[in-house]
Enzyme design. Structure first.
Site, short mmCIF file in Angstrom:
data_model
loop_
_atom_site.label_atom_id
_atom_site.label_comp_id
_atom_site.label_asym_id
_atom_site.label_seq_id
_atom_site.Cartn_x
_atom_site.Cartn_y
_atom_site.Cartn_z
N ILE A 79 -36.26 64.38 -5.06
CA ILE A 79 -36.85 64.61 -6.26
C ILE A 79 -37.41 63.22 -6.73
CG2 ILE A 79 -37.02 65.61 -8.62
CD1 ILE A 79 -34.71 67.59 -7.66
N GLY A 92 -30.28 59.24 -0.43
CA GLY A 92 -31.62 59.02 -0.46
C GLY A 92 -32.25 58.35 0.98
N THR A 108 -29.50 70.82 -14.87
CA THR A 108 -29.72 71.87 -13.99
C THR A 108 -29.53 73.36 -14.63
OG1 THR A 108 -28.56 72.87 -12.08
CG2 THR A 108 -27.13 71.53 -13.51
N TYR A 123 -20.13 71.27 -10.05
CA TYR A 123 -21.35 70.76 -10.42
C TYR A 123 -22.30 71.14 -11.75
CZ TYR A 123 -26.24 70.35 -9.79
OH TYR A 123 -27.77 69.85 -10.16
N LYS A 163 -22.65 68.25 -15.00
CA LYS A 163 -23.88 67.98 -15.67
C LYS A 163 -23.96 68.34 -17.20
CE LYS A 163 -26.66 66.60 -12.12
NZ LYS A 163 -27.54 65.46 -12.37
N PHE A 198 -34.47 74.32 -12.22
CA PHE A 198 -34.09 75.39 -11.44
C PHE A 198 -34.53 74.89 -10.27
CE2 PHE A 198 -33.43 78.66 -14.56
CZ PHE A 198 -33.19 77.83 -15.52
#
Ligand code: UFG
Length: 330
Positions: free
Chosen positions: A13, A37, A118, A142, A146, A170
């Site tokens: 992203i 990455g 998220t 997870y 967040k 999403f």
């Protein structure tokens, strides 16, 4: 030109966001430890810092050298399934790592941040569309890692005068519509890229994790959002935090408002690639909520943003084009 420090900017992203930042007149500076990455996902004209968000000295050096106007913070572990087996890593990197970053921001008087949150913060909710007023009840570490950061940002907004916006993503999908970059996780755990690997004959079969959920076809429903739309949402969010006069924190869903089941995705991948592949039923994956679909109204109102790609078909077509380009001629 405003400078934006992008942690995790070499990821799937993040690299799409950096492209969009450059095209929108910002100067991105990528800060990434390359644990997930790819160096070559960052365009050669973009400054790249190879460092970890838990490294205070490297952060100080980056802030002193580049004096960013804002931070887009994406560096994180992202796999909900893995977090059920190794929660400590998620709290260490996603939660404690973000605290170290926020403290560096405070030391260097950089108080504006867009944070990658998220849909996983919601967990199982008995509503059709999730909106931001619902209680936060993550099903997995997870999502909790967040959600904890959203809590930190709330306090940093009120007490330290931060301007902070969390974007609750999403399910990111697709690739750059021009085919320059795309999704390359190793190992891959996400549904669409795994299905494309199967379609390409690079994987034997695909497992459906759970066929007994309370959904029309028994498989999990997700709201797939094109990565190019996700990148555009960051430009809108950045504009918001850079120009908002009152400090504070807010959270916004970034989705399309449309759900698609695991079986729907399988079918589409077979149809678009023209290749069938074996699909088998497997037990549920621990920590998976049955249904995560956004109510995107707040993003439309606050950011004047909405998804342009509303059909997963486009996302799969772009992902497939990138996959074929990476795989080379067969
Ligand atoms: N799935 C399968 N088989 C597979 C892989 C996945 O059935 O081989 C299912 C999963 O069980 C789930 C759905 O496909 O029901 C989507 O799974 P992904 O792993 O592709 O994505 P997740 O929904 O688990 O999580 C993703 C990101 C998170 C993000 C979340 C938001 O990885 O970072 O979307 O909804 F928070």
């Amino acid at each position: 030109m405003k400078k934006i420090l992008v942690t995790g900017g070499a990821g799937y992203i993040g690299s799409h966001i950096c492209l969009k930042l450059s095209e929108s007149g910002y100067q991105p500076v990528v800060y990434d430890n390359l644990s997930n990455g790819h160096r070559d996902a960052v365009a050669p004209n973009i400054t790249f810092i190879h460092a970890d968000i838990r490294d205070r000295d490297a952060l100080d050096h980056a802030f002193e050298t580049f004096r960013p106007d804002a931070v887009i913070h994406m560096a994180a572990l992202i796999e909900a399934g893995l977090s059920m087996r190794e929660p400590a890593r998620f709290y260490e990197i996603n939660t404690a790592g973000t605290l170290i970053l926020l403290e560096a921001m405070r030391r260097h008087q950089c108080h504006r941040i867009v944070f990658s949150s998220t849909a996983a913060v919601y967990g199982n909710c008995d509503v059709n569309l999730l909106d931001e007023t619902l209680p936060i009840r993550p099903e997995n570490p997870y999502g909790r890692s967040k959600a904890m950061v959203e809590g930190l940002l709330t306090d940093y907004g009120v007490i330290y005068g931060f301007h902070a916006l969390a974007l609750r993503y999403f399910n990111a999908a697709g690739a750059d519509p021009q085919g320059r970059i795309g999704e390359r996780h190793d190992p891959e755990t996400h549904l669409i890229p795994l299905a494309l690997q199967a379609a390409a004959g690079h994987r034997d079969a695909l497992k459906i994790f759970g066929n007994d959920y309370n959904t029309p076809d028994g498989t999990c429903i997700r709201d797939y959002i094109h990565v190019d739309d996700l990148a555009a949402a960051h430009i809108a969010a950045l504009h918001h935090v850079l120009h908002q006069s009152k400090p504070g924190f807010d959270a916004i869903n970034i989705g399309t408002g449309q759900g698609c089941s695991v079986r729907d995705i399988m079918r589409l991948c077979q149809e678009i690639t023209g290749n069938s592949f074996a699909v088998s039923d497997a037990p549920r994956r621990p920590g998976d909520p049955a249904r995560l679909v956004a109510n995107p109204a707040k993003a439309e109102d606050m950011l004047n943003w909405q998804a342009l790609y509303r059909n997963p078909r486009d996302m799969i077509m772009h992902a497939w084009a990138f996959y074929c380009k990476m795989a080379g001629p067969s």
